[in-house]
Motif scaffolding. Structure first.
Motif, PDB file in Angstrom:
ATOM      1  N   THR A 103      55.625  68.989 -22.780  1.00 27.46           N
ATOM      2  CA  THR A 103      56.664  68.436 -21.781  1.00 27.46           C
ATOM      3  C   THR A 103      56.850  66.943 -21.924  1.00 27.46           C
ATOM      4  OG1 THR A 103      54.997  68.263 -20.122  1.00 27.46           O
ATOM      5  CG2 THR A 103      56.224  70.403 -20.133  1.00 27.46           C
ATOM      6  N   ILE A 104      56.550  66.248 -22.703  1.00 29.26           N
ATOM      7  CA  ILE A 104      56.747  64.858 -23.157  1.00 29.26           C
ATOM      8  C   ILE A 104      58.112  64.615 -23.166  1.00 29.26           C
ATOM      9  CG2 ILE A 104      56.804  63.012 -24.731  1.00 29.26           C
ATOM     10  CD1 ILE A 104      53.928  63.553 -25.453  1.00 29.26           C
ATOM     11  N   ASP A 105      58.748  63.617 -22.364  1.00 28.76           N
ATOM     12  CA  ASP A 105      60.263  63.319 -22.535  1.00 28.76           C
ATOM     13  C   ASP A 105      60.797  62.184 -22.428  1.00 28.76           C
ATOM     14  OD1 ASP A 105      59.555  62.557 -19.900  1.00 28.76           O
ATOM     15  OD2 ASP A 105      60.805  64.026 -18.784  1.00 28.76           O
ATOM     16  N   ASN A 127      69.897  70.821 -33.477  1.00 22.02           N
ATOM     17  CA  ASN A 127      69.395  71.699 -32.536  1.00 22.02           C
ATOM     18  C   ASN A 127      69.475  70.923 -31.272  1.00 22.02           C
ATOM     19  OD1 ASN A 127      68.896  73.918 -33.857  1.00 22.02           O
ATOM     20  ND2 ASN A 127      66.617  73.533 -33.959  1.00 22.02           N
ATOM     21  N   ILE A 128      68.893  69.464 -31.372  1.00 24.72           N
ATOM     22  CA  ILE A 128      69.155  68.537 -30.282  1.00 24.72           C
ATOM     23  C   ILE A 128      70.647  68.660 -29.941  1.00 24.72           C
ATOM     24  CG2 ILE A 128      68.845  66.254 -29.659  1.00 24.72           C
ATOM     25  CD1 ILE A 128      66.188  67.175 -30.100  1.00 24.72           C
ATOM     26  N   ARG A 129      71.502  68.268 -30.796  1.00 23.10           N
ATOM     27  CA  ARG A 129      72.857  67.835 -30.649  1.00 23.10           C
ATOM     28  C   ARG A 129      73.509  69.296 -29.752  1.00 23.10           C
ATOM     29  NH1 ARG A 129      76.926  69.501 -35.027  1.00 23.10           N
ATOM     30  NH2 ARG A 129      76.166  71.632 -34.585  1.00 23.10           N
ATOM     31  N   ASN A 130      72.974  70.560 -30.274  1.00 28.61           N
ATOM     32  CA  ASN A 130      73.530  71.582 -29.645  1.00 28.61           C
ATOM     33  C   ASN A 130      73.009  71.705 -28.225  1.00 28.61           C
ATOM     34  OD1 ASN A 130      74.708  72.401 -32.081  1.00 28.61           O
ATOM     35  ND2 ASN A 130      73.297  73.875 -32.612  1.00 28.61           N
ATOM     36  N   CYS A 172      75.875  59.791 -35.422  1.00 32.12           N
ATOM     37  CA  CYS A 172      77.152  58.969 -35.081  1.00 32.12           C
ATOM     38  C   CYS A 172      78.364  59.834 -35.130  1.00 32.12           C
ATOM     39  CB  CYS A 172      77.137  57.605 -35.563  1.00 32.12           C
ATOM     40  SG  CYS A 172      76.051  56.475 -35.108  1.00 32.12           S
ATOM     41  N   GLY A 173      78.408  60.385 -36.612  1.00 31.85           N
ATOM     42  CA  GLY A 173      79.499  61.329 -36.897  1.00 31.85           C
ATOM     43  C   GLY A 173      80.027  62.663 -35.749  1.00 31.85           C
ATOM     44  N   TRP A 174      78.828  63.164 -35.544  1.00 31.78           N
ATOM     45  CA  TRP A 174      78.701  64.179 -34.434  1.00 31.78           C
ATOM     46  C   TRP A 174      79.218  63.756 -33.322  1.00 31.78           C
ATOM     47  CZ3 TRP A 174      73.076  66.081 -35.643  1.00 31.78           C
ATOM     48  CH2 TRP A 174      73.113  66.539 -37.026  1.00 31.78           C
ATOM     49  N   CYS A 175      78.681  62.429 -32.990  1.00 30.51           N
ATOM     50  CA  CYS A 175      79.186  62.062 -31.494  1.00 30.51           C
ATOM     51  C   CYS A 175      80.515  61.604 -31.511  1.00 30.51           C
ATOM     52  CB  CYS A 175      78.155  60.868 -31.291  1.00 30.51           C
ATOM     53  SG  CYS A 175      76.891  61.324 -30.801  1.00 30.51           S
ATOM     54  N   ASP A 214      71.132  58.142 -26.962  1.00 32.09           N
ATOM     55  CA  ASP A 214      70.589  59.027 -26.294  1.00 32.09           C
ATOM     56  C   ASP A 214      69.998  60.253 -27.173  1.00 32.09           C
ATOM     57  OD1 ASP A 214      70.934  57.671 -24.273  1.00 32.09           O
ATOM     58  OD2 ASP A 214      72.274  58.653 -23.489  1.00 32.09           O
ATOM     59  N   LEU A 215      70.940  60.711 -28.072  1.00 37.71           N
ATOM     60  CA  LEU A 215      70.480  61.564 -29.172  1.00 37.71           C
ATOM     61  C   LEU A 215      69.273  61.160 -30.097  1.00 37.71           C
ATOM     62  CD1 LEU A 215      73.982  63.142 -30.215  1.00 37.71           C
ATOM     63  CD2 LEU A 215      71.911  64.316 -29.340  1.00 37.71           C
ATOM     64  N   MET A 216      69.542  59.977 -30.236  1.00 40.49           N
ATOM     65  CA  MET A 216      68.320  59.500 -31.252  1.00 40.49           C
ATOM     66  C   MET A 216      67.225  59.636 -30.527  1.00 40.49           C
ATOM     67  SD  MET A 216      69.520  59.447 -34.490  1.00 40.49           S
ATOM     68  CE  MET A 216      68.197  58.678 -35.099  1.00 40.49           C
ATOM     69  N   GLN A 217      67.192  59.078 -29.430  1.00 42.86           N
ATOM     70  CA  GLN A 217      65.944  59.086 -28.692  1.00 42.86           C
ATOM     71  C   GLN A 217      65.260  60.503 -28.447  1.00 42.86           C
ATOM     72  OE1 GLN A 217      63.702  56.828 -26.929  1.00 42.86           O
ATOM     73  NE2 GLN A 217      64.749  55.348 -27.976  1.00 42.86           N
ATOM     74  N   GLU A 218      66.229  61.466 -28.104  1.00 48.12           N
ATOM     75  CA  GLU A 218      65.789  62.923 -27.884  1.00 48.12           C
ATOM     76  C   GLU A 218      65.135  63.334 -29.425  1.00 48.12           C
ATOM     77  OE1 GLU A 218      65.755  65.273 -25.523  1.00 48.12           O
ATOM     78  OE2 GLU A 218      66.196  63.699 -24.257  1.00 48.12           O
ATOM     79  N   ILE A 219      65.732  62.921 -30.419  1.00 48.44           N
ATOM     80  CA  ILE A 219      65.441  63.496 -31.656  1.00 48.44           C
ATOM     81  C   ILE A 219      63.747  62.783 -31.794  1.00 48.44           C
ATOM     82  CG2 ILE A 219      65.770  63.178 -34.312  1.00 48.44           C
ATOM     83  CD1 ILE A 219      68.659  63.211 -33.487  1.00 48.44           C
TER      84      ILE A 219
END
Lengths: 71, 263
Positions: free
Chosen positions: A14-16, B96-99, B40-43, B55-60
């Motif tokens: 659950t690391i976020d 997947n993150i993008r979705n 960046c292209g997706w966004c 934010d997406l890169m952080q999630e990735i």
């Protein structure tokens, strides 16, 4: 070899955010599961559950949907 | 290799497999180098993702740190020394993150990478392995149900139930009640219209037109009295045990079929 505890696995799965603590936890867990098949399978199982919940749950229900229900 | 060198890949493997001092620097560098432009292209292409690239890169990064061992590095108990496969895996994770992100932001339409600006880089083949568990598997379940040879009200019930659960985040019991409330006054044609309309708002769901056409054909069939199936009331199919029990029973039948086929 000391196996991972359920708490450690849950905290890892659950690391976020990327913080020093989280990176240390991730390093410890990833380091362990590289060499421990049993814990790796457990982590995978928790990740699968976590992923499926993320995929299935929709936190917000849009209003149109309830209008359709009422029709 | 256009995105990262062989040396960088091996440096990353070394950093990630030193169990006494695991480190993610090279993993993060490689991810940034490989994915940032595409993200960046997706966004830019997806309205709800405008300005979300950081934010997406952080999630990735977070997902990569959590999944690098279980998702890529350890395959069948051995280190997966496959730079090309790693590149594809990175794009799979990013997609997947993008979705997920788009879904969270309420996107009804997703930019798909077949327009010039946001095309996946040449040579990238998104591995659907990570998708298999959720979106692909769920879509497969819908296919199994729609292809089934059961009487048409049964697959229609299952599909409606799953849409209700997916859209409303309801429990099975709540969803059963909702299905009865929604469909009780409908005929089967109206049920299919409802399904078609609702399914368009669920981004991961790709209902196949051919399968829907097959359902339409079944609805056009007439019984021995000359009544078209699609014109029949859903409630006419309820069994003696009542509406909710019937719905539950039909969903269980479809679930058993899925279990048999999916294993």
């Amino acid at each position: 070899m000391k196996h991972l505890t359920i708490d450690e696995i849950i905290n890892f799965v659950t690391i976020d955010s990327i913080s020093k603590e989280n990176l240390e936890l991730a390093a410890a867990v990833n380091g362990h599961i590289l060499v421990c098949d049993k814990c790796r399978e457990k982590v995978k199982a928790f990740q699968t559950v976590s992923d499926s919940l993320t995929g299935m749950l929709t936190p917000k229900t849009d209003l149109d949907f309830f209008e359709d229900i009422d029709m | 290799m256009a995105f990262f060198t062989q040396q960088e890949f091996h440096k990353m493997l070394f950093e990630l497999t030193q169990s006494d001092a695991v480190c993610y620097n090279t993993l993060i560098n490689i991810a940034e180098k490989t994915l940032y432009k595409s993200v960046c292209g997706w966004c830019n292409q997806t309205p709800v993702l405008k300005n979300c690239e950081e934010d997406l890169m952080q999630e990735i990064y977070i997902r990569l740190i959590k999944k690098c061992v279980t998702g890529f590095i350890m395959r069948d108990g051995v280190i997966n020394d496959d730079p090309e496969g790693f590149k594809n895996w990175l794009f799979t994770v990013a997609k997947n993150i993008r979705n997920d992100f788009a879904k969270k932001m309420g996107a009804k339409e997703l930019y798909e990478p077949n327009t010039p600006d946001g095309e996946l880089p040449e040579g990238v083949c998104v591995d659907t392995a990570e998708n298999d568990y959720d979106y692909d598997l769920l879509n497969r379940c819908f296919c199994i149900v729609l292809n089934s040879d059961s009487k048409v009200h049964i697959p229609l019930t299952w599909v409606t139930m799953m849409l209700v659960i997916a859209k409303g985040g309801l429990t099975r019991i709540e969803a059963t009640e909702s299905v009865v409330n929604i469909c009780d006054g409908m005929n089967l044609d109206q049920m299919l219209d409802f399904i078609t309309k609702q399914s368009e708002t669920i981004i991961w769901l790709n209902l196949n037109q051919c399968q829907l056409d097959d359902v339409r054909k079944k609805l056009d069939e007439k019984d021995s009295c000359g009544v078209r199936t699609g014109d029949k009331k859903y409630s006419d199919f309820y069994m003696k045990k009542g509406a909710k029990a019937s719905v539950s029973d039909w969903v269980n039948r479809m679930n058993s079929r899925i279990e048999k086929e999916v294993g």
